[in-house]
Scaffold this active site. Sequence first.
Site, PDB file in Angstrom:
ATOM      1  N   ASP A   6       0.863  -1.237  -0.131  1.00 50.68           N
ATOM      2  CA  ASP A   6      -0.059  -0.046  -0.121  1.00 50.68           C
ATOM      3  C   ASP A   6       0.914   1.220  -0.037  1.00 50.68           C
ATOM      4  O   ASP A   6       1.990   1.236   0.211  1.00 50.68           O
ATOM      5  CB  ASP A   6      -0.848  -0.080   1.197  1.00 50.68           C
ATOM      6  N   GLU A   7       0.255   2.349  -0.434  1.00 54.14           N
ATOM      7  CA  GLU A   7       0.964   3.644  -0.687  1.00 54.14           C
ATOM      8  C   GLU A   7       1.974   4.079   0.701  1.00 54.14           C
ATOM      9  O   GLU A   7       2.958   4.257   0.452  1.00 54.14           O
ATOM     10  CB  GLU A   7       0.094   4.848  -0.776  1.00 54.14           C
TER      11      GLU A   7
END
Length: 245
Positions: free
Chosen positions: A87-88
């Site tokens: 995830d970011e």
Amino acid sequence: VARRCIGRSSSISCVFTSPQRVVRTARAGKVSAMPPVSVLHSDEHLLIVNKPAGILVVPAAGRSGPTLVDVLTKQFGCSVIAVHRLDEMTTGCIAFAFTDQARVALDATFRDHLAQRDYLALTTAVPSPESGCIESNLEEGRDGIVRVVRRGGRRGITHYETLVRRGRGSLVRCRLETGRRNQIRVHLSALGCPIAGDRKYGYRARDGESFPRVMLHSWKLDLPHPVYGAKVSVSCQADESELRP
């Protein structure tokens, strides 16, 4: 469900205890303005790096700015192929392929759950029981939020163990058996232990409490080399002291 331990052996091993801190500049900055990404393993076929927070691995709809693939392509001067995701705002170990031969093999490795992936999460409550296995069907809604569902979806399995209590929560090691989107975040939230900083999945700040990001770190990655077959083992520490065992 009984907790299942997965054995570990390795012939190639790297441990990084002081990774370079990379600031969040991906959305506004250009690739050339970003510091080099810390490399954990590199050969002619396989690349494993310590992903910084605040950058997407690959492009996403409605988002602009360079991705981690863009940054690594410029850093190494050749094509870099993503084979799995973080995830970011998640940091830590992530693998890429340099060659199509490696890509095909790594796709199979992750599809067949042959890679061992350990994460560290700072939760805002203590899991009960303190170790176990979370198994459920997960489905992403139109709003982009992944939820536990009774029917449909895809099976997600996360093994977890509480390592130490931290404040109102604890530091939890999570081992993925499957790798669904947002899996650890959803599973810990469903357990009543949202990850610190993760407002998308239930975190609510208390007075005086502040976290710079979703406190989730890809700590260790063990996998067979996609061409040579030898076990490759890497690990790296998070910048945040709260995420260190």
